[in-house]
Design an enzyme around this catalytic site. Structure first.
Site, PDB file in Angstrom:
ATOM      1  N   CYS A  51       4.011  -6.986   0.054  1.00 41.29           N
ATOM      2  CA  CYS A  51       4.697  -6.422   1.265  1.00 41.29           C
ATOM      3  C   CYS A  51       5.958  -7.388   1.593  1.00 41.29           C
ATOM      4  O   CYS A  51       7.120  -6.647   1.679  1.00 41.29           O
ATOM      5  CB  CYS A  51       3.840  -6.678   2.553  1.00 41.29           C
ATOM      6  SG  CYS A  51       3.218  -8.364   2.790  1.00 41.29           S
ATOM      7  N   GLU A  70      10.506   1.677   0.915  1.00 42.68           N
ATOM      8  CA  GLU A  70       9.966   0.602  -0.017  1.00 42.68           C
ATOM      9  C   GLU A  70       9.059   1.471  -1.127  1.00 42.68           C
ATOM     10  O   GLU A  70       8.481   2.477  -0.952  1.00 42.68           O
ATOM     11  CB  GLU A  70       8.809   0.029   0.790  1.00 42.68           C
ATOM     12  CG  GLU A  70       7.850  -0.766   0.357  1.00 42.68           C
ATOM     13  CD  GLU A  70       6.647  -1.317   1.576  1.00 42.68           C
ATOM     14  OE1 GLU A  70       5.984  -0.532   2.030  1.00 42.68           O
ATOM     15  OE2 GLU A  70       6.632  -2.479   1.412  1.00 42.68           O
ATOM     16  N   GLU A 130       1.276  -5.552  10.870  1.00 45.61           N
ATOM     17  CA  GLU A 130       1.868  -6.230   9.475  1.00 45.61           C
ATOM     18  C   GLU A 130       2.059  -4.964   8.871  1.00 45.61           C
ATOM     19  O   GLU A 130       1.528  -4.503   7.971  1.00 45.61           O
ATOM     20  CB  GLU A 130       0.802  -7.085   8.894  1.00 45.61           C
ATOM     21  CG  GLU A 130       0.390  -8.310   9.719  1.00 45.61           C
ATOM     22  CD  GLU A 130       1.481  -9.270  10.140  1.00 45.61           C
ATOM     23  OE1 GLU A 130       2.462  -9.188   9.611  1.00 45.61           O
ATOM     24  OE2 GLU A 130       1.274 -10.246  10.676  1.00 45.61           O
ATOM     25  N   LYS A 159     -12.262  -2.726   8.133  1.00 48.91           N
ATOM     26  CA  LYS A 159     -12.469  -1.565   7.458  1.00 48.91           C
ATOM     27  C   LYS A 159     -11.265  -2.240   6.201  1.00 48.91           C
ATOM     28  O   LYS A 159     -10.316  -2.108   6.225  1.00 48.91           O
ATOM     29  CB  LYS A 159     -11.846  -0.233   7.899  1.00 48.91           C
ATOM     30  CG  LYS A 159     -11.909   0.787   6.889  1.00 48.91           C
ATOM     31  CD  LYS A 159     -11.159   2.017   7.189  1.00 48.91           C
ATOM     32  CE  LYS A 159      -9.992   1.932   6.372  1.00 48.91           C
ATOM     33  NZ  LYS A 159      -9.792   2.114   5.229  1.00 48.91           N
TER      34      LYS A 159
HETATM   35  P1  NAP Z   1      -1.582   2.521   3.968  1.00 50.29           P
HETATM   36  O1  NAP Z   1      -1.690   3.602   3.490  1.00 50.29           O
HETATM   37  O2  NAP Z   1      -0.850   2.269   5.395  1.00 50.29           O
HETATM   38  O3  NAP Z   1      -3.374   1.849   4.259  1.00 50.29           O
HETATM   39  C1  NAP Z   1      -3.334   0.780   4.835  1.00 50.29           C
HETATM   40  C2  NAP Z   1      -4.953   0.867   5.240  1.00 50.29           C
HETATM   41  O4  NAP Z   1      -5.127   1.698   6.252  1.00 50.29           O
HETATM   42  C3  NAP Z   1      -6.158   1.289   4.377  1.00 50.29           C
HETATM   43  O5  NAP Z   1      -7.048   0.581   4.566  1.00 50.29           O
HETATM   44  C4  NAP Z   1      -6.106   2.670   4.602  1.00 50.29           C
HETATM   45  O6  NAP Z   1      -7.088   3.454   4.078  1.00 50.29           O
HETATM   46  C5  NAP Z   1      -5.839   2.932   5.967  1.00 50.29           C
HETATM   47  N1  NAP Z   1      -5.375   3.880   6.663  1.00 50.29           N
HETATM   48  C6  NAP Z   1      -4.455   4.905   6.090  1.00 50.29           C
HETATM   49  N2  NAP Z   1      -4.155   6.189   6.950  1.00 50.29           N
HETATM   50  C7  NAP Z   1      -4.796   5.617   8.453  1.00 50.29           C
HETATM   51  C8  NAP Z   1      -4.956   6.343   9.434  1.00 50.29           C
HETATM   52  N3  NAP Z   1      -4.240   7.216   9.699  1.00 50.29           N
HETATM   53  N4  NAP Z   1      -5.518   5.437  10.602  1.00 50.29           N
HETATM   54  C9  NAP Z   1      -6.174   4.301  10.176  1.00 50.29           C
HETATM   55  N5  NAP Z   1      -6.259   3.825   9.042  1.00 50.29           N
HETATM   56  C10 NAP Z   1      -5.616   4.405   7.947  1.00 50.29           C
HETATM   57  O7  NAP Z   1      -1.137   1.190   3.123  1.00 50.29           O
HETATM   58  P2  NAP Z   1      -1.432   0.914   1.487  1.00 50.29           P
HETATM   59  O8  NAP Z   1      -0.733   1.911   0.727  1.00 50.29           O
HETATM   60  O9  NAP Z   1      -2.769   0.915   1.529  1.00 50.29           O
HETATM   61  O10 NAP Z   1      -0.794  -0.550   1.328  1.00 50.29           O
HETATM   62  C11 NAP Z   1       0.567  -0.948   1.150  1.00 50.29           C
HETATM   63  C12 NAP Z   1       1.508  -0.941   2.463  1.00 50.29           C
HETATM   64  O11 NAP Z   1       0.742  -2.026   3.191  1.00 50.29           O
HETATM   65  C13 NAP Z   1       2.795  -1.341   2.112  1.00 50.29           C
HETATM   66  O12 NAP Z   1       3.620  -0.530   2.956  1.00 50.29           O
HETATM   67  C14 NAP Z   1       2.867  -2.816   2.370  1.00 50.29           C
HETATM   68  O13 NAP Z   1       4.044  -3.073   2.564  1.00 50.29           O
HETATM   69  C15 NAP Z   1       2.075  -3.197   3.518  1.00 50.29           C
HETATM   70  N6  NAP Z   1       1.476  -4.399   3.446  1.00 50.29           N
HETATM   71  C16 NAP Z   1       1.894  -5.191   4.492  1.00 50.29           C
HETATM   72  C17 NAP Z   1       1.509  -6.506   4.661  1.00 50.29           C
HETATM   73  C18 NAP Z   1       2.244  -7.337   5.753  1.00 50.29           C
HETATM   74  O14 NAP Z   1       1.476  -8.259   5.855  1.00 50.29           O
HETATM   75  N7  NAP Z   1       3.124  -7.194   6.328  1.00 50.29           N
HETATM   76  C19 NAP Z   1       0.610  -7.024   3.836  1.00 50.29           C
HETATM   77  C20 NAP Z   1       0.147  -6.118   2.682  1.00 50.29           C
HETATM   78  C21 NAP Z   1       0.676  -4.850   2.750  1.00 50.29           C
HETATM   79  P3  NAP Z   1      -7.303   3.800   2.729  1.00 50.29           P
HETATM   80  O15 NAP Z   1      -6.140   3.320   1.871  1.00 50.29           O
HETATM   81  O16 NAP Z   1      -8.681   3.220   2.246  1.00 50.29           O
HETATM   82  O17 NAP Z   1      -7.471   5.342   2.757  1.00 50.29           O
END
Ligand code: NAP
Ligand code: MG
Length: 495
Positions: free
Chosen positions: A285, A385, A251, A177
Site C-alpha cells: 500500500c 493506485e 487503512e 476475516k
Molecule cells: P479490497 O478489495 O478492498 O479487499 C480488502 C478486504 O476486504 C478483503 O478481505 C476483501 O475480501 C474484503 N472486502 C471486499 N469488499 C468488501 C465489502 N464490500 N465489505 C466488506 N469486506 C469487503 O482490497 P484488496 O484488493 O484485497 O487489497 C488491496 C488494497 O488494500 C489496496 O488498495 C491497498 O493499498 C490496500 N492496502 C492498504 C494497506 C494500509 O495499511 N494502508 C495495507 C495493505 C493493503 P476478498 O478479497 O476476500 O473478497
C-alpha cells in the site's frame, strides 16, 4: 492443507459445506481448500466473541497475563517460522525474503504488543486537570468490545498480526476475516493463538469474499471495525457502519511520492527508487509509485535507473533468489495490464517493461515485467493506485514544484525524500501530506510508531500508542474533592 473456520476456540466445517480452493499464483497449483462461513456461522463467530468479551477469565485478566499470552504467540510464531514461510510463499506469491521478513516482523510485533500490554495503565490520574478542594479527575480506559477486522491479501500474516495484537493487549475480542486469495497463514496463526492459551472466542478467524465481510460488519453486536484494503471498499464500509455509530479505522490505498533531490546519493537513491515500487511486485500500500526526480540529477539518475532495472530478477517464488514474484491473481494481473495499456494509449513514454512474462516457467503464473513510464499529472496512473510493478516518473525543477506534485493526489499514505542534506530533506518531508515519510529510506516500519494515511488513505492509525488507543474507550471520572455544601459549585437550578 484444509483451512477450517476458527470459531470459539475450535476448528469447524462450514455449516453449509461451502468449500473453495486457494491457488499458488506462481504455478497455478492448489495450496489448500478453505471453508467459507454461512450467515449462521458468522452469527456464531460474533456470538462467541461477545460471550468471550463478557467472560470473567478474559474480562478480568490482568495486563501481566495478557502480556504473557502475547509473548507466547511471538515465540510460537518463531518456532513455526519455516512452516509459515513455506505456506505464505505459495499462498500469496511472496518471495522467500519477503515471507521470512513477514514472519520475523509479525513475531517482533507481538513481542512489542506484549510490552505495550504490560505497561498499559488503564487508570490515569490527571494532576493538571485536578484542583485541590474541588475535583480529582482521572481517565479510565476500557476495551471497545467486539471488533470486526478485515484484511487484504498482500501481507496476510502481518496484517492479521497488526489487527489481533492490539485486541489481545486491550482486552477486546474479534472476528477477523482474511482475504479469499490468502487464507492459509491466518489459519496457522489461529492454531498458535489457541495453543498459547488465549481463552476460546477471544479471537475468531474466518475467510470469504465481500459478502462475508459485509455480513460481518453489519452485525449489530460489532462495536468497532478495523479495515485494511482499497479506498473504494473502505468508503462502502463507512457508509454501512454509520447507522450503528461505531469506531471504524481505515487503512486504505496510496499513490506515494518518492522525491529524489539533485544532491541525492545516486547509487542509494536509484536502488531505493526501484525497491520502493517493486517490493512484493508493487503490491504494497505504501509503494513509491510516483517517482519525482529533480532536473539537475535527472539524466544521470535515469541512465543508472534504466541500467539497474535490468538487474531485477523476476522469478517464481520457488527460486530463493527471486527479486519479486507473481502478482496475486489473474484478476489483479489483468487490472495492472489494463493500467499499462491505458498509459500507453495516453502517450505516457514507456521506458522499461510494459508486458506480462509468459515464457517457460512463467507461463502458468501471473508475472509482469518491472515497468516504468515517464508521465505528467494528467496521466491516469499519476492519480490511480495500480498495485503492481509499475512506476510513473516525473521531472521537477524546484522544491515547491516537488511538493505541489507530491500533494497533487487524493491519497496520503506515505512518501520519501532522497538527499545527502538531511536538513533540506527534513524541511521537504514536513510538507508532504502523508502518514509516513522516509528520508533516504523506504518501506521500513517501526511497531512503536504510528502507520496510516492522510486524506483518502485512511482514518486513524495502526501501531504506536495511537494504534492501541483506537481499541480503547476513555471514561473521565470526576470525583468531588469538596464535601462542604456551601463551597460546591451549583451551576443552575439550585442556589
Ligand atoms: P479490497 O478489495 O478492498 O479487499 C480488502 C478486504 O476486504 C478483503 O478481505 C476483501 O475480501 C474484503 N472486502 C471486499 N469488499 C468488501 C465489502 N464490500 N465489505 C466488506 N469486506 C469487503 O482490497 P484488496 O484488493 O484485497 O487489497 C488491496 C488494497 O488494500 C489496496 O488498495 C491497498 O493499498 C490496500 N492496502 C492498504 C494497506 C494500509 O495499511 N494502508 C495495507 C495493505 C493493503 P476478498 O478479497 O476476500 O473478497
Ligand atoms: Mg492463494
Amino acid at each position: 492443507m484444509e483451512i477450517k473456520l476458527f470459531i470459539n476456540g475450535q476448528f469447524r466445517d462450514s455449516s453449509e459445506k461451502i468449500i473453495k480452493t486457494s491457488f499458488d499464483p506462481s504455478s497455478g497449483l492448489e495450496v489448500g481448500k478453505y471453508h467459507v462461513p454461512s450467515t449462521k456461522d458468522i452469527d456464531e463467530a460474533v456470538a462467541a466473541a461477545k460471550a468471550a468479551f463478557a467472560n470473567p477469565e478474559w474480562k478480568n485478566m490482568s495486563q501481566e497475563n495478557r502480556a504473557d499470552l502475547l509473548l507466547k504467540i511471538s515465540e510460537k510464531l518463531k518456532e513455526r517460522a519455516k512452516e509459515i514461510v513455506d505456506i505464505e510463499m505459495r499462498d500469496s506469491g511472496s518471495t522467500l525474503r519477503k515471507a521470512k521478513a513477514d514472519v520475523h516482523n509479525t513475531a517482533a510485533f507481538f513481542k512489542v504488543m506484549s510490552k505495550v500490554a504490560r505497561e498499559l495503565k488503564l487508570t490515569v490520574l490527571d494532576d493538571q486537570a485536578s484542583r485541590a478542594g474541588f475535583s480529582i479527575n482521572s481517565r479510565e480506559y476500557a476495551p471497545v468490545g467486539v471488533c470486526a477486522q478485515i484484511i487484504p491479501w498482500n501481507f496476510p500474516l502481518v496484517m492479521a498480526g497488526w489487527k489481533i495484537g492490539p485486541v489481545l493487549a486491550t482486552g477486546c475480542t474479534t472476528v477477523l476475516k482474511s482475504a479469499e486469495e490468502t487464507p492459509a497463514s491466518a489459519a496457522i496463526l489461529a492454531e498458535i493463538i489457541r495453543d498459547a492459551g488465549v481463552p476460546a472466542g477471544v479471537v475468531n478467524i474466518i475467510t470469504g469474499d465481500a459478502s462475508v465481510g459485509r455480513a460481518l460488519i453489519a452485525h449489530p453486536e460489532i462495536r468497532k471495525v478495523a479495515f485494511t484494503g482499497s479506498t473504494a471498499v473502505g468508503a462502502e464500509i463507512l457508509k454501512s457502519v454509520a447507522p450503528n455509530i461505531m469506531t471504524a479505522t481505515m487503512e486504505l490505498g496510496g499513490k506515494s511520492a518518492n522525491i529524489v533531490l539533485d544532491d541525492a546519493d545516486l547509487s542509494i537513491a536509484v536502488d531505493g527508487a526501484l525497491y520502493a515500487f517493486l517490493y512484493h511486485s508493487g503490491q504494497a500500500c505504501d509503494s513509491g509509485t510516483r517517482l519525482l526526480v529533480q532536473e539537475g540529477i535527472y539524466p544521470a539518475f535515469m541512465e543508472k535507473f534504466l541500467s539497474r532495472i535490468k538487474d531485477v530478477k523476476v522469478a517464481p517464488t520457488t527460486d530463493p533468489n527471486a527479486g519479486y514474484g507473481p502478482v496475486v491473481s489473474e484478476k489483479q494481473m489483468k487490472s495492472i495490464l489494463g493500467f499499462i495499456e491505458k498509459t500507453k494509449s495516453e502517450e505516457g513514454k514507456l521506458l522499461a517493461g510494459g508486458s506480462r512474462i509468459t515464457t517457460g516457467e512463467f507461463a502458468k503464473g501471473f508475472f509482469i515485467e518491472p515497468t516504468a513510464f515517464e508521465i505528467t499529472p494528467k496521466h491516469t496512473i499519476f492519480q490511480e493506485e495500480i498495485f503492481g510493478p509499475v512506476v510513473g516518473i516525473t521531472k521537477f525543477k524546484t522544491e515547491d514544484e516537488a511538493i505541489e506534485l507530491a500533494n497533487n493526489s487524493k491519497y496520503g499514505l506515505a512518501g520519501a525524500v532522497w538527499s545527502k542534506d538531511h536538513a533540506r530533506a527534513h524541511k521537504l518531508a514536513s510538507r508532504i501530506e502523508a502518514g509516513t515519510v522516509w528520508i533516504n529510506e523506504y518501506h521500513l516500519l517501526n511497531p512503536g510508531m504510528p502507520f496510516g494515511g492522510f486524506k483518502a488513505s485512511g482514518i486513524g492509525r495502526e501501531m504506536g500508542s495511537e494504534g492501541i488507543m483506537s481499541y480503547l474507550e476513555v471514561r473521565h471520572v470526576w470525583e468531588s474533592d469538596c464535601d462542604d455544601r456551601e463551597k460546591k459549585v451549583w451551576l443552575d437550578a439550585i442556589f
